[in-house]
Design a protein around this motif. Structure first.
Motif, mmCIF file in Angstrom:
data_model
loop_
_atom_site.group_PDB
_atom_site.id
_atom_site.type_symbol
_atom_site.label_atom_id
_atom_site.label_comp_id
_atom_site.label_asym_id
_atom_site.label_seq_id
_atom_site.Cartn_x
_atom_site.Cartn_y
_atom_site.Cartn_z
ATOM 1 N N GLU A 124 0.716 -1.238 0.050
ATOM 2 C CA GLU A 124 0.013 -0.143 -0.012
ATOM 3 C C GLU A 124 0.885 1.208 -0.069
ATOM 4 O OE1 GLU A 124 -3.458 2.259 2.563
ATOM 5 O OE2 GLU A 124 -2.833 0.076 2.952
ATOM 6 N N TRP A 125 2.088 1.292 0.693
ATOM 7 C CA TRP A 125 2.717 2.553 0.952
ATOM 8 C C TRP A 125 3.421 2.538 -0.364
ATOM 9 C CZ3 TRP A 125 5.543 -0.172 5.515
ATOM 10 C CH2 TRP A 125 4.528 -0.159 6.716
ATOM 11 N N LEU A 126 3.634 1.627 -1.029
ATOM 12 C CA LEU A 126 4.711 1.823 -2.303
ATOM 13 C C LEU A 126 3.800 2.126 -3.427
ATOM 14 C CD1 LEU A 126 7.086 1.511 -4.017
ATOM 15 C CD2 LEU A 126 6.669 -1.191 -4.199
ATOM 16 N N THR A 127 2.313 1.495 -3.562
ATOM 17 C CA THR A 127 1.505 2.000 -4.432
ATOM 18 C C THR A 127 1.101 3.318 -4.395
ATOM 19 O OG1 THR A 127 0.515 -0.329 -4.515
ATOM 20 C CG2 THR A 127 -0.823 1.352 -5.650
ATOM 21 N N ASN A 128 0.768 3.917 -3.191
ATOM 22 C CA ASN A 128 0.577 5.446 -2.997
ATOM 23 C C ASN A 128 1.424 6.142 -3.221
ATOM 24 O OD1 ASN A 128 -2.378 4.789 -2.548
ATOM 25 N ND2 ASN A 128 -2.217 4.483 -0.254
ATOM 26 N N LYS A 129 2.694 5.591 -3.264
ATOM 27 C CA LYS A 129 3.900 6.599 -3.573
ATOM 28 C C LYS A 129 3.873 6.904 -5.118
ATOM 29 C CE LYS A 129 8.726 7.684 -3.409
ATOM 30 N NZ LYS A 129 10.198 6.951 -2.939
ATOM 31 N N ILE A 130 3.765 5.796 -5.898
ATOM 32 C CA ILE A 130 4.088 5.646 -7.147
ATOM 33 C C ILE A 130 2.854 6.506 -7.780
ATOM 34 C CG2 ILE A 130 4.200 4.235 -9.316
ATOM 35 C CD1 ILE A 130 6.738 4.269 -7.510
ATOM 36 N N VAL A 131 1.456 5.968 -7.564
ATOM 37 C CA VAL A 131 0.415 6.981 -7.817
ATOM 38 C C VAL A 131 -0.530 7.235 -6.856
ATOM 39 C CG1 VAL A 131 -1.901 6.668 -9.244
ATOM 40 C CG2 VAL A 131 0.220 5.363 -9.677
ATOM 41 N N PRO A 132 -0.235 8.357 -6.369
ATOM 42 C CA PRO A 132 -0.741 8.779 -4.840
ATOM 43 C C PRO A 132 -2.252 8.689 -4.735
ATOM 44 C CG PRO A 132 0.807 10.470 -5.643
ATOM 45 C CD PRO A 132 0.767 9.781 -6.847
ATOM 46 N N ASN A 133 -2.773 8.237 -3.519
ATOM 47 C CA ASN A 133 -4.123 7.918 -3.249
ATOM 48 C C ASN A 133 -4.745 6.867 -4.179
ATOM 49 O OD1 ASN A 133 -3.983 10.212 -1.197
ATOM 50 N ND2 ASN A 133 -4.152 11.582 -2.850
ATOM 51 N N SER A 134 -4.041 6.055 -4.446
ATOM 52 C CA SER A 134 -4.684 5.137 -5.743
ATOM 53 C C SER A 134 -5.189 3.609 -4.865
ATOM 54 C CB SER A 134 -3.796 4.851 -6.950
ATOM 55 O OG SER A 134 -2.653 4.400 -6.467
ATOM 56 N N TRP A 135 -4.541 3.461 -3.765
ATOM 57 C CA TRP A 135 -4.820 2.210 -3.224
ATOM 58 C C TRP A 135 -5.972 1.742 -3.011
ATOM 59 C CZ3 TRP A 135 -1.680 -2.123 -2.729
ATOM 60 C CH2 TRP A 135 -2.158 -3.111 -1.749
ATOM 61 N N GLU A 136 -6.867 2.552 -2.389
ATOM 62 C CA GLU A 136 -8.363 2.367 -1.947
ATOM 63 C C GLU A 136 -9.140 2.158 -3.397
ATOM 64 O OE1 GLU A 136 -9.693 1.464 0.548
ATOM 65 O OE2 GLU A 136 -7.747 1.695 1.844
ATOM 66 N N SER A 199 -10.454 1.731 -21.090
ATOM 67 C CA SER A 199 -10.758 2.734 -20.052
ATOM 68 C C SER A 199 -11.177 4.252 -20.724
ATOM 69 C CB SER A 199 -9.454 3.088 -19.239
ATOM 70 O OG SER A 199 -9.140 1.688 -18.414
ATOM 71 N N LYS A 200 -11.317 4.292 -22.018
ATOM 72 C CA LYS A 200 -11.550 5.361 -22.521
ATOM 73 C C LYS A 200 -12.952 5.993 -22.436
ATOM 74 C CE LYS A 200 -8.599 4.264 -26.803
ATOM 75 N NZ LYS A 200 -8.544 4.266 -28.069
ATOM 76 N N ASN A 201 -13.652 5.129 -21.875
ATOM 77 C CA ASN A 201 -15.091 5.713 -21.454
ATOM 78 C C ASN A 201 -15.217 5.801 -19.935
ATOM 79 O OD1 ASN A 201 -16.025 6.061 -24.120
ATOM 80 N ND2 ASN A 201 -16.393 3.673 -24.364
ATOM 81 N N ILE A 202 -14.226 5.505 -19.206
ATOM 82 C CA ILE A 202 -14.278 5.519 -17.915
ATOM 83 C C ILE A 202 -13.880 6.866 -17.304
ATOM 84 C CG2 ILE A 202 -13.502 4.689 -15.606
ATOM 85 C CD1 ILE A 202 -13.165 1.871 -17.169
ATOM 86 N N PRO A 203 -14.747 7.749 -16.511
ATOM 87 C CA PRO A 203 -14.013 9.056 -15.956
ATOM 88 C C PRO A 203 -12.889 8.877 -15.436
ATOM 89 C CG PRO A 203 -16.269 8.517 -15.706
ATOM 90 C CD PRO A 203 -15.728 7.336 -16.109
ATOM 91 N N LEU A 204 -11.940 9.963 -15.367
ATOM 92 C CA LEU A 204 -10.713 9.799 -14.789
ATOM 93 C C LEU A 204 -11.061 10.062 -13.250
ATOM 94 C CD1 LEU A 204 -7.832 9.907 -15.577
ATOM 95 C CD2 LEU A 204 -7.704 12.410 -15.366
ATOM 96 N N PRO A 205 -10.506 9.258 -12.497
ATOM 97 C CA PRO A 205 -10.586 9.327 -11.125
ATOM 98 C C PRO A 205 -10.222 10.396 -10.477
ATOM 99 C CG PRO A 205 -8.928 7.573 -11.593
ATOM 100 C CD PRO A 205 -9.572 8.045 -12.770
ATOM 101 N N GLN A 206 -10.649 10.831 -9.367
ATOM 102 C CA GLN A 206 -10.328 12.270 -8.841
ATOM 103 C C GLN A 206 -8.563 12.259 -8.387
ATOM 104 O OE1 GLN A 206 -12.275 14.751 -8.540
ATOM 105 N NE2 GLN A 206 -10.482 16.051 -7.723
ATOM 106 N N HIS A 207 -8.102 10.921 -8.116
ATOM 107 C CA HIS A 207 -6.786 11.169 -7.584
ATOM 108 C C HIS A 207 -5.831 11.266 -8.825
ATOM 109 C CE1 HIS A 207 -7.414 6.556 -8.598
ATOM 110 N NE2 HIS A 207 -6.094 6.563 -8.814
ATOM 111 N N LEU A 208 -6.458 10.944 -10.032
ATOM 112 C CA LEU A 208 -5.346 11.136 -11.057
ATOM 113 C C LEU A 208 -5.438 12.604 -12.024
ATOM 114 C CD1 LEU A 208 -5.699 7.846 -12.761
ATOM 115 C CD2 LEU A 208 -3.976 8.447 -11.548
ATOM 116 N N ILE A 209 -6.377 13.269 -11.270
ATOM 117 C CA ILE A 209 -6.771 14.731 -11.940
ATOM 118 C C ILE A 209 -5.645 15.590 -11.347
ATOM 119 C CG2 ILE A 209 -8.245 16.626 -11.925
ATOM 120 C CD1 ILE A 209 -10.628 14.688 -12.027
#
Length: 209
Positions: A124-136, A199-209
Motif C-alpha cells: 500500500e505504501w509503495l502503490t500510493n507513492k507511485i500513484v498517490p491516493n490510488s490504493w483504495e 478505459s476510454k469511456n471511464i471517467p478519470l478518477p479524482q486522484h489522477l486529476i
C-alpha cells in the motif's frame, strides 16, 4: 567530531555530503526509483527498482521467483543508490560542466517481511507513492498475489546524501570569455494520464486529476 564508516566518506568534494536524517529522507521521499547493487560469486549485479520509505526503512517488492530477490533476501550487504537531477550546469569550458543533483547512498541488508499484514501495508505504501491516493481505488490484491510477492525492508542507518546546487564554477581566467554559461533546468513532472482502450469511456478518477 562526528565519524562515519569509511565506505560513506566520499573520495572527492566531501563538503557536499550530508548525514542528517532530514536531508536523506527528503530525497528518499521524492525519488521513485533506486538501484540496488550486490555481488554473488564475485560477479556484480545492479538492479533498478521502485521503492518507498516508511519511517526509518525503505521497502521494495518483487516476485518470489526472482533471482534478484532470492539472492538479496539472504541478508547479503547491498549498496542502494538514488539520484535526482535538477539542472544541467553549463560552464564556459567542457571541463567545468556539471550537474545540480541530490543523491543518497545506502549500505544495508534486506529484512524479509514474513507477516501478511505487514506485506500488505508495504504494498500500500509503495502503490500510493507511485500513484498517490490510488490504493483504495484499485481492485484489492488477492491472498494469492500477496503470497507470490516478496516484500523486503532495508534500514538506512548507514546512509549518506550528496548534493550540488548553484551556478558553474568557471576558472577565474574564463569568466570574461564571450561564451554563455548558466543552468538548464531538467524538471521531472507528471503529465496528463492517457487511457488504454478499455478505459476510454471511464471517467478519470479524482486522484489522477
Amino acid at each position: 567530531m562526528q565519524t562515519h564508516p569509511p565506505n560513506l566518506i566520499p573520495s572527492r568534494l566531501a563538503k557536499r555530503s550530508h548525514y542528517d536524517h532530514e536531508t536523506i529522507c527528503s530525497i528518499l521521499d521524492e525519488a521513485l526509483f533506486c538501484t540496488i547493487s550486490y555481488s554473488v560469486d564475485n560477479r556484480p549485479f545492479s538492479i533498478p527498482t521502485s521503492f518507498v520509505r516508511y519511517e526509518d526503512k525503505i521497502y521494495i517488492h518483487g516476485s518470489v521467483g526472482s533471482h534478484f530477490i532470492r539472492e538479496i533476501e539472504k541478508g547479503i550487504t547491498v549498496c542502494i543508490s538514488i539520484m535526482l537531477t535538477d539542472e544541467l550546469v553549463v560552464a564556459k569550458s567542457a571541463f567545468s560542466h556539471s550537474v545540480n543533483y541530490r543523491s543518497v547512498t545506502i549500505f544495508s541488508q534486506a529484512e524479509k517481511m514474513e507477516d501478511i499484514e505487514t506485506k500488505k501495508a508495504a504494498f500500500e505504501w509503495l502503490t500510493n507513492k507511485i500513484v498517490p491516493n490510488s490504493w483504495e481505488y484499485l481492485r484489492p490484491m488477492t491472498e494469492s498475489e500477496v503470497k507470490k510477492t516478496t516484500a523486503l525492508a532495508f534500514s538506512f542507518e548507514e546512509a549518506v546524501a550528496k548534493t550540488r546546487s548553484g551556478m558553474p564554477n568557471d576558472e577565474k581566467e574564463d569568466l570574461e570569455l564571450p561564451i554563455w554559461s548558466g543552468l538548464i533546468p531538467i524538471p521531472t513532472q507528471r503529465l496528463a494520464p492517457v487511457a488504454d482502450e478499455w478505459s476510454k469511456n471511464i471517467p478519470l478518477p479524482q486522484h489522477l486529476i
